[in-house]
Design a protein around this motif. Sequence first.
Motif, mmCIF file in Angstrom:
data_model
loop_
_atom_site.group_PDB
_atom_site.id
_atom_site.type_symbol
_atom_site.label_atom_id
_atom_site.label_comp_id
_atom_site.label_asym_id
_atom_site.label_seq_id
_atom_site.Cartn_x
_atom_site.Cartn_y
_atom_site.Cartn_z
ATOM 1 N N PRO A 1 0.818 -1.233 0.000
ATOM 2 C CA PRO A 1 0.000 0.000 0.000
ATOM 3 C C PRO A 1 0.839 1.264 0.000
ATOM 4 O O PRO A 1 0.493 2.248 -0.678
ATOM 5 N N ALA A 2 1.952 1.264 0.730
ATOM 6 C CA ALA A 2 2.804 2.449 0.747
ATOM 7 C C ALA A 2 3.468 2.670 -0.612
ATOM 8 O O ALA A 2 3.561 3.802 -1.099
ATOM 9 N N ALA A 3 3.921 1.572 -1.225
ATOM 10 C CA ALA A 3 4.549 1.693 -2.544
ATOM 11 C C ALA A 3 3.541 2.149 -3.594
ATOM 12 O O ALA A 3 3.867 2.950 -4.486
ATOM 13 N N LEU A 4 2.314 1.639 -3.506
ATOM 14 C CA LEU A 4 1.269 2.039 -4.450
ATOM 15 C C LEU A 4 0.967 3.525 -4.337
ATOM 16 O O LEU A 4 0.807 4.222 -5.347
ATOM 17 N N ALA A 5 0.877 4.017 -3.119
ATOM 18 C CA ALA A 5 0.575 5.443 -2.911
ATOM 19 C C ALA A 5 1.701 6.338 -3.422
ATOM 20 O O ALA A 5 1.458 7.489 -3.808
ATOM 21 N N ALA A 6 2.933 5.819 -3.452
ATOM 22 C CA ALA A 6 4.071 6.630 -3.875
ATOM 23 C C ALA A 6 4.332 6.558 -5.375
ATOM 24 O O ALA A 6 5.155 7.313 -5.895
ATOM 25 N N ARG A 7 3.649 5.674 -6.082
ATOM 26 C CA ARG A 7 3.918 5.514 -7.511
ATOM 27 C C ARG A 7 3.364 6.685 -8.319
ATOM 28 O O ARG A 7 2.340 7.262 -7.989
ATOM 29 N N ASN A 8 4.062 6.953 -9.423
ATOM 30 C CA ASN A 8 3.636 7.998 -10.345
ATOM 31 C C ASN A 8 3.849 7.521 -11.775
ATOM 32 O O ASN A 8 4.622 6.587 -12.020
ATOM 33 N N LEU A 9 3.159 8.138 -12.694
ATOM 34 C CA LEU A 9 3.405 7.910 -14.116
ATOM 35 C C LEU A 9 4.309 9.035 -14.599
ATOM 36 O O LEU A 9 3.837 10.099 -15.008
ATOM 37 N N ASP A 10 5.615 8.802 -14.504
ATOM 38 C CA ASP A 10 6.578 9.867 -14.767
ATOM 39 C C ASP A 10 7.313 9.685 -16.089
ATOM 40 O O ASP A 10 8.338 10.335 -16.318
ATOM 41 N N GLU A 11 6.785 8.834 -16.969
ATOM 42 C CA GLU A 11 7.451 8.645 -18.261
ATOM 43 C C GLU A 11 7.312 9.857 -19.178
ATOM 44 O O GLU A 11 8.185 10.113 -20.010
ATOM 45 N N TYR A 12 6.211 10.608 -19.027
ATOM 46 C CA TYR A 12 5.925 11.723 -19.925
ATOM 47 C C TYR A 12 5.471 12.931 -19.102
ATOM 48 O O TYR A 12 5.108 12.789 -17.927
ATOM 49 N N PRO A 13 5.465 14.133 -19.705
ATOM 50 C CA PRO A 13 4.997 15.318 -18.971
ATOM 51 C C PRO A 13 3.529 15.199 -18.573
ATOM 52 O O PRO A 13 2.782 14.355 -19.081
ATOM 53 N N ALA A 14 3.112 16.076 -17.673
ATOM 54 C CA ALA A 14 1.761 15.987 -17.111
ATOM 55 C C ALA A 14 0.680 16.204 -18.159
ATOM 56 O O ALA A 14 -0.408 15.632 -18.065
ATOM 57 N N ASP A 15 0.958 17.022 -19.166
ATOM 58 C CA ASP A 15 -0.053 17.315 -20.178
ATOM 59 C C ASP A 15 0.034 16.377 -21.381
ATOM 60 O O ASP A 15 -0.598 16.638 -22.415
ATOM 61 N N HIS A 16 0.803 15.319 -21.279
ATOM 62 C CA HIS A 16 0.972 14.402 -22.404
ATOM 63 C C HIS A 16 -0.295 13.583 -22.620
ATOM 64 O O HIS A 16 -0.939 13.137 -21.660
ATOM 65 N N ALA A 17 -0.654 13.364 -23.890
ATOM 66 C CA ALA A 17 -1.799 12.512 -24.229
ATOM 67 C C ALA A 17 -1.275 11.099 -24.486
ATOM 68 O O ALA A 17 -0.574 10.856 -25.473
ATOM 69 N N TRP A 18 -1.629 10.176 -23.614
ATOM 70 C CA TRP A 18 -1.096 8.820 -23.657
ATOM 71 C C TRP A 18 -1.771 8.013 -24.768
ATOM 72 O O TRP A 18 -3.000 7.981 -24.867
ATOM 73 N N THR A 19 -0.952 7.340 -25.553
ATOM 74 C CA THR A 19 -1.492 6.407 -26.541
ATOM 75 C C THR A 19 -1.729 5.057 -25.877
ATOM 76 O O THR A 19 -1.263 4.799 -24.762
ATOM 77 N N SER A 20 -2.452 4.185 -26.572
ATOM 78 C CA SER A 20 -2.737 2.865 -26.007
ATOM 79 C C SER A 20 -1.455 2.061 -25.814
ATOM 80 O O SER A 20 -1.318 1.315 -24.832
ATOM 81 N N GLY A 21 -0.500 2.196 -26.730
ATOM 82 C CA GLY A 21 0.760 1.478 -26.580
ATOM 83 C C GLY A 21 1.562 1.966 -25.392
ATOM 84 O O GLY A 21 2.183 1.169 -24.671
ATOM 85 N N GLN A 22 1.558 3.274 -25.148
ATOM 86 C CA GLN A 22 2.278 3.820 -23.996
ATOM 87 C C GLN A 22 1.625 3.393 -22.686
ATOM 88 O O GLN A 22 2.319 3.102 -21.694
ATOM 89 N N LEU A 23 0.299 3.345 -22.649
ATOM 90 C CA LEU A 23 -0.391 2.870 -21.448
ATOM 91 C C LEU A 23 -0.049 1.410 -21.180
ATOM 92 O O LEU A 23 0.180 1.010 -20.028
ATOM 93 N N LEU A 24 -0.023 0.590 -22.227
ATOM 94 C CA LEU A 24 0.302 -0.822 -22.053
ATOM 95 C C LEU A 24 1.725 -1.000 -21.542
ATOM 96 O O LEU A 24 1.975 -1.820 -20.650
ATOM 97 N N ALA A 25 2.675 -0.234 -22.077
ATOM 98 C CA ALA A 25 4.056 -0.322 -21.615
ATOM 99 C C ALA A 25 4.167 0.049 -20.145
ATOM 100 O O ALA A 25 4.932 -0.569 -19.389
#
Length: 447
Positions: free
Chosen positions: A32-56
């Motif tokens: 639970p602590a690790a889950l709360a600390a996780r982020n999606l930091d591969e791309y900037p905050a305003d990035h529009a994620w494609t389906s392939g990027q979400l899967l990766a």
Amino acid sequence: MSGRVILAMTVGLALSACQTYVPVPQRLDAYPAALAARNLDEYPADHAWTSGQLLAAALVRNPQISQALATYRTAVASAKVARVRPALSLTLTVEYSRDASPWLYGGGADIPLDQKPRREARLSSADLGTLQAYYDYCEAVWSVRSALNRARIDHLAAEIEIADSWPLAEARQLRADRMDARVEAGEDPRSVALIARSDAATAHHRLADAMAKRDQTNIAVAKALGVSPAVVANLKFSTSGEPSDPPQSRVTGTQAAQTRRDILRAVADYDLAENALRLEIARQYPEVRLGPGYSWDHGVAKLPFNLALALPPSDMNRAAINQAEAKRAQAGKTLESMQADILSEIDHAVRAVALARLQLGLARDRDLPAAQSAANAAIRSLKAGEADRTDELAARSARLEAELALNEAQRALAAATADLQDALRTPFDPEELAVLESNLRQVGGGL
């Protein structure tokens, strides 16, 4: 150097080669602590994620995928253990008597012969277990990909529905207020106002449902990605490259019924049953064990030798063989049943895509243009003084309803296309396909 020193050195070297136990206790608050600390930091905050990027992103964070990968690695380790030959046993004896040579020293070994049929059956079973774990991993990856894809489709549809439901609710509410005023003025019966008020309430409920649906899709996306819902609350999804039609070069139904990972796992189940039958047939014959030894019998050196035979059951293993044959036949029928279900699933999905495409065409080419034309006519009549505001609001609401129906038809086609991809077990998006193939090739490279 004395024999005792040599023996002590041998024992010491053997003990030094042994591994030691290292405890790894689990903490219930760690994940639970690790889950709360996780982020999606591969791309900037305003990035529009494609389906392939979400899967990766899901491949490296999703706990179900991690569990399936750990199971596969355990199966690989078990296959390596199966290649280690059975251990021999060593027995040491000592005896004392009051004779002139009082001591008796002896030793004996029990060496199981790793006979070829039994060894091959053991290795085949271990390798097939590895294949099963790999196919289970592939299915876990696809399950997460499918859940992520459906959540993304529903999220995009919910966003559009919210955007269209706001003006619809406002128009319905404004018309209901105007109808109430006309009823109070005695221009219309109260039943007309009640209908308008009911339409307004329905529009408000529709808006609330769309907002709730968006929140639910956020939770589904977060679960698939292996992050908390707060991380995906403001996540943007790209709509470029949305597949609306299966490419002609993709897998056909007949190929899917032969190449889907769950089918290949069923084939491995059949091979395991075949392997079990082969082992039971080998057990008709005795298992041979050798027992060489040495003894110093009161001054006399002796070299005893034992030959042990583990005999088959009294029925020459017939009952076990019959059982193994029945299990093999059962595995074959299970495989046929799965193929039948897959072919039927693909047929249903193909027809659902065709029907959804037809409904989308009607909504886009017939219903929406008709509603737009009626709305334009109402505006012209209002400007010409031939109609009042309530008529224009009714026509505008009908146009907004047509736009919502078009959005629902687009979502239904996307969902039907997702069902077809599930049935074929192949994505129509080239980026997703590349991510999947790269991951599966990396994980199963040792097969």
